[in-house]
Scaffold this active site. Structure first.
Site, PDB file in Angstrom:
ATOM      1  N   ARG A 112       0.817  -1.210   0.000  1.00 51.17           N
ATOM      2  CA  ARG A 112       0.000   0.000   0.000  1.00 51.17           C
ATOM      3  C   ARG A 112       0.851   1.261   0.000  1.00 51.17           C
ATOM      4  NH1 ARG A 112      -3.723  -0.397   4.597  1.00 51.17           N
ATOM      5  NH2 ARG A 112      -5.012  -1.537   3.153  1.00 51.17           N
ATOM      6  N   TYR A 113       1.964   1.216   0.709  1.00 49.71           N
ATOM      7  CA  TYR A 113       2.860   2.378   0.818  1.00 49.71           C
ATOM      8  C   TYR A 113       4.125   2.119   0.001  1.00 49.71           C
ATOM      9  CZ  TYR A 113      -0.034   3.487   4.930  1.00 49.71           C
ATOM     10  OH  TYR A 113      -1.068   3.772   5.780  1.00 49.71           O
ATOM     11  N   ARG A 116       7.243   0.045   2.064  1.00 47.73           N
ATOM     12  CA  ARG A 116       7.052  -1.090   2.964  1.00 47.73           C
ATOM     13  C   ARG A 116       5.882  -1.967   2.517  1.00 47.73           C
ATOM     14  NH1 ARG A 116       5.463   3.777   4.657  1.00 47.73           N
ATOM     15  NH2 ARG A 116       3.758   4.072   6.152  1.00 47.73           N
ATOM     16  N   CYS A 125      -4.341 -17.544  15.237  1.00 47.23           N
ATOM     17  CA  CYS A 125      -3.902 -16.768  16.398  1.00 47.23           C
ATOM     18  C   CYS A 125      -4.040 -17.639  17.641  1.00 47.23           C
ATOM     19  CB  CYS A 125      -4.792 -15.545  16.591  1.00 47.23           C
ATOM     20  SG  CYS A 125      -4.686 -14.385  15.233  1.00 47.23           S
ATOM     21  N   CYS A 129      -9.382 -12.085  19.081  1.00 53.96           N
ATOM     22  CA  CYS A 129      -9.885 -10.828  19.645  1.00 53.96           C
ATOM     23  C   CYS A 129     -11.215 -10.499  18.973  1.00 53.96           C
ATOM     24  CB  CYS A 129      -8.914  -9.694  19.364  1.00 53.96           C
ATOM     25  SG  CYS A 129      -7.205 -10.114  19.712  1.00 53.96           S
ATOM     26  N   CYS A 132     -11.085  -7.874  16.213  1.00 52.54           N
ATOM     27  CA  CYS A 132     -10.092  -8.076  15.142  1.00 52.54           C
ATOM     28  C   CYS A 132     -10.538  -7.426  13.829  1.00 52.54           C
ATOM     29  CB  CYS A 132      -9.900  -9.567  14.904  1.00 52.54           C
ATOM     30  SG  CYS A 132      -8.736  -9.927  13.579  1.00 52.54           S
ATOM     31  N   ARG A 134      -9.311  -8.235  10.958  1.00 51.30           N
ATOM     32  CA  ARG A 134      -9.239  -9.229   9.878  1.00 51.30           C
ATOM     33  C   ARG A 134     -10.199 -10.382  10.162  1.00 51.30           C
ATOM     34  NH1 ARG A 134      -3.172  -8.340   9.316  1.00 51.30           N
ATOM     35  NH2 ARG A 134      -3.130  -6.485   7.983  1.00 51.30           N
ATOM     36  N   ASP A 293     -11.568   0.214  13.420  1.00 52.34           N
ATOM     37  CA  ASP A 293     -11.959   0.193  11.999  1.00 52.34           C
ATOM     38  C   ASP A 293     -13.425  -0.211  11.811  1.00 52.34           C
ATOM     39  OD1 ASP A 293      -9.435   0.875  11.079  1.00 52.34           O
ATOM     40  OD2 ASP A 293      -8.771  -1.213  10.936  1.00 52.34           O
ATOM     41  N   ASP A 330      -7.435   4.444  10.269  1.00 52.95           N
ATOM     42  CA  ASP A 330      -7.021   3.770   9.034  1.00 52.95           C
ATOM     43  C   ASP A 330      -8.187   3.932   8.064  1.00 52.95           C
ATOM     44  OD1 ASP A 330      -5.322   2.403   7.372  1.00 52.95           O
ATOM     45  OD2 ASP A 330      -4.947   0.772   8.789  1.00 52.95           O
ATOM     46  N   LYS A 337      -3.289   5.366   6.618  1.00 54.26           N
ATOM     47  CA  LYS A 337      -3.537   5.840   7.978  1.00 54.26           C
ATOM     48  C   LYS A 337      -3.497   7.367   8.030  1.00 54.26           C
ATOM     49  CE  LYS A 337      -1.494   1.655   9.882  1.00 54.26           C
ATOM     50  NZ  LYS A 337      -1.010   1.016   8.610  1.00 54.26           N
TER      51      LYS A 337
HETATM   52  C1  LIG Z   1      -0.447  -0.113   8.585  1.00 55.66           C
HETATM   53  C2  LIG Z   1       0.153  -0.698   7.406  1.00 55.66           C
HETATM   54  C3  LIG Z   1       1.535  -0.585   7.184  1.00 55.66           C
HETATM   55  C4  LIG Z   1       2.470   0.070   8.169  1.00 55.66           C
HETATM   56  O1  LIG Z   1       2.275   1.426   8.294  1.00 55.66           O
HETATM   57  P1  LIG Z   1       3.141   2.240   9.356  1.00 55.66           P
HETATM   58  O2  LIG Z   1       2.542   3.592   9.355  1.00 55.66           O
HETATM   59  O3  LIG Z   1       4.550   2.181   8.888  1.00 55.66           O
HETATM   60  O4  LIG Z   1       2.996   1.544  10.669  1.00 55.66           O
HETATM   61  C5  LIG Z   1       2.035  -1.114   6.021  1.00 55.66           C
HETATM   62  N1  LIG Z   1       1.249  -1.721   5.111  1.00 55.66           N
HETATM   63  C6  LIG Z   1      -0.067  -1.846   5.310  1.00 55.66           C
HETATM   64  C7  LIG Z   1      -0.873  -2.529   4.273  1.00 55.66           C
HETATM   65  C8  LIG Z   1      -0.670  -1.338   6.464  1.00 55.66           C
HETATM   66  O5  LIG Z   1      -1.980  -1.494   6.659  1.00 55.66           O
HETATM   67  S1  SF4 Z   2      -6.364  -8.658  16.378  1.00 55.49           S
HETATM   68 FE1  SF4 Z   2      -6.949 -10.365  15.007  1.00 55.49          FE
HETATM   69  S2  SF4 Z   2      -5.021 -10.971  14.038  1.00 55.49           S
HETATM   70 FE2  SF4 Z   2      -4.489  -9.756  15.848  1.00 55.49          FE
HETATM   71  S3  SF4 Z   2      -4.213 -11.277  17.495  1.00 55.49           S
HETATM   72 FE3  SF4 Z   2      -6.318 -10.546  17.613  1.00 55.49          FE
HETATM   73  S4  SF4 Z   2      -7.466 -12.042  16.405  1.00 55.49           S
HETATM   74 FE4  SF4 Z   2      -5.322 -12.290  15.846  1.00 55.49          FE
END
Ligand SMILES: *Cc1c(COP(=O)(O)O)cnc(C)c1O
Ligand code: SF4
Length: 371
Positions: A112-113, A116, A125, A129, A132, A134, A293, A330, A337
């Site tokens: 995305r960025y 990174r 996991c 949570c 979560c 995801r 989120d 986000d 973000k």
């Molecule tokens: C949050 C995130 C990152 C990391 O972002 P930072 O601001 O460096 O913590 C990188 N890739 C994705 C897809 C993300 O959601």
């Molecule tokens: S937030 Fe989601 S991915 Fe992270 S530890 Fe909890 S259940 Fe696992």
């Protein structure tokens, strides 16, 4: 298994501190939930439906951190399924608001960025949570990234020289078999363009005994590594969690923390301020405070953005700068973000700037225009 009495017994028991025992004895399923007395007869079917979308499992250790056996407890609320997950919806909530699918460049690699990338290493996991983001994975068959997928990812990163940081996320990467995790780390460390490896994990919170000296020594070989963990409440800061943090820092691993602002868990100034100062003392830098989120199944946890801004502004000056994370939203559709303050600069007028001090007073600053 019953709750608080057994908690005390467990603590006297060395087995309790063995991570393999913790995994083997995870608390799961509807029968355990029934034993908590939270499922009235009439709602058994609804709970079955709930668990078929959003499963439940946690470690005896993490469960033992509950102080009360109901949803008013910050630990209980984070791990025990609630019908609100399927019955309460706010407008705008989605399965994948961050559009992680759209931004996937090879299976399980999100770019995305510019500099990174993020690898989703597994769907598994130690403890699930309720908040979560995801949760969409929870209905797929459990998986861990395979060697072919790793090859594709390595190939992609090698070709994209702008990438200097690789984030292992999940699921929980530290829940992967240690030898296989080392295999992944080795592959990434071999890439010339990658400076930093970051691991996003909740193991130090939900299964801290998994951070053994053997794991610490293994990670040490692949430095520089940052571990980004996920503490949400001071109850989670225990002797065991401190020991885990110690093992990591003594092995040269840097640590940061991502807290999610959760209604009824930590949306309170004293709680956040205790959490962040205690993290600083464990050498874990509070990095982000996330607005929860817009993910389906987590709506009942969402506070207002305004509430988050208020809390984060009030921390300024009250606790040290090293303890204060950035408050971020986000943004949906993968827009990234967005930091949301606090902002202590109210206005610039020529050479004059108007500030609000941390104590809330107005302050006129001369010399705003510079040389
Ligand atoms: C949050 C995130 C990152 C990391 O972002 P930072 O601001 O460096 O913590 C990188 N890739 C994705 C897809 C993300 O959601
Ligand atoms: S937030 Fe989601 S991915 Fe992270 S530890 Fe909890 S259940 Fe696992």
């Amino acid at each position: 298994m019953n709750t608080l009495g057994i908690k005390k017994q467990f603590y006297k028991n060395v087995i309790f501190l063995d991570w393999k025992w913790q995994i083997k004895n995870r608390l799961k399923g509807i029968s355990f939930l029934s034993s908590l007395g939270i499922i009235p007869e009439k709602q058994v079917e609804k709970f079955r439906t709930l668990l078929s979308s959003y499963h439940f499992a946690t470690t005896p250790y993490y469960f033992s951190l509950c102080h009360e056996m109901d949803y008013s407890d910050p630990i209980f609320r984070q791990i025990i399924p609630s019908l609100e997950e399927i019955e309460f919806r706010l407008p705008g909530s989605q399965l994948d608001p961050l559009a992680e699918k759209v931004y996937s460049v090879t299976p399980h690699l999100i770019h995305r960025y510019p500099d990174r990338v993020l690898i989703i290493t597994t769907s598994l996991c130690a403890s699930y949570c309720r908040h979560c983001n995801r949760k969409r994975f929870w209905s797929t068959k459990p998986w861990v990234i395979n060697k072919k997928e790793i090859e594709q990812i390595v190939f992609y990163i090698k070709r994209n020289k702008n990438i200097r940081e690789v984030i292992l996320s999940g699921g929980d990467p530290l829940f992967i078999n240690q030898n296989y995790l080392e295999y992944i780390l080795k592959k990434i460390r071999q890439l010339q363009n990658v400076d930093v490896i970051r691991i996003g994990t909740r193991i130090p919170v939900v299964l801290p005994m998994r951070i053994t000296s053997s794991l610490g020594k293994m990670l040490r070989k692949y430095r520089p590594i940052w571990i980004n963990t996920h503490f949400n409440h001071p109850y989670e800061i225990t002797k065991e969690a401190k020991k885990a943090a110690d093992i990591l820092s003594l092995n040269g691993i840097a640590m940061a923390n991502q807290t999610v602002l959760l209604k009824g868990v930590n949306d309170d100034l004293d709680i956040l301020s205790e959490l962040f100062t205690r993290l600083e003392a464990m050498l874990i830098k509070p990095y982000y405070l996330f607005h929860c989120d817009c993910v389906q199944g987590t709506d009942h946890f969402r506070t207002s953005i305004k509430k988050g801004q208020e809390l984060i502004s009030k921390l300024e000056g009250r606790i040290g700068g090293l303890c204060i994370p950035k408050f971020v939203v986000d943004l949906p559709n993968g827009a990234g973000k967005a930091p949301c303050g606090p902002n202590f600069l109210e206005k610039i007028d020529g050479d004059m700037a108007v500030f609000k001090t941390w104590e809330g007073k107005k302050f006129i600053y001369k010399g705003a225009s510079g040389a």
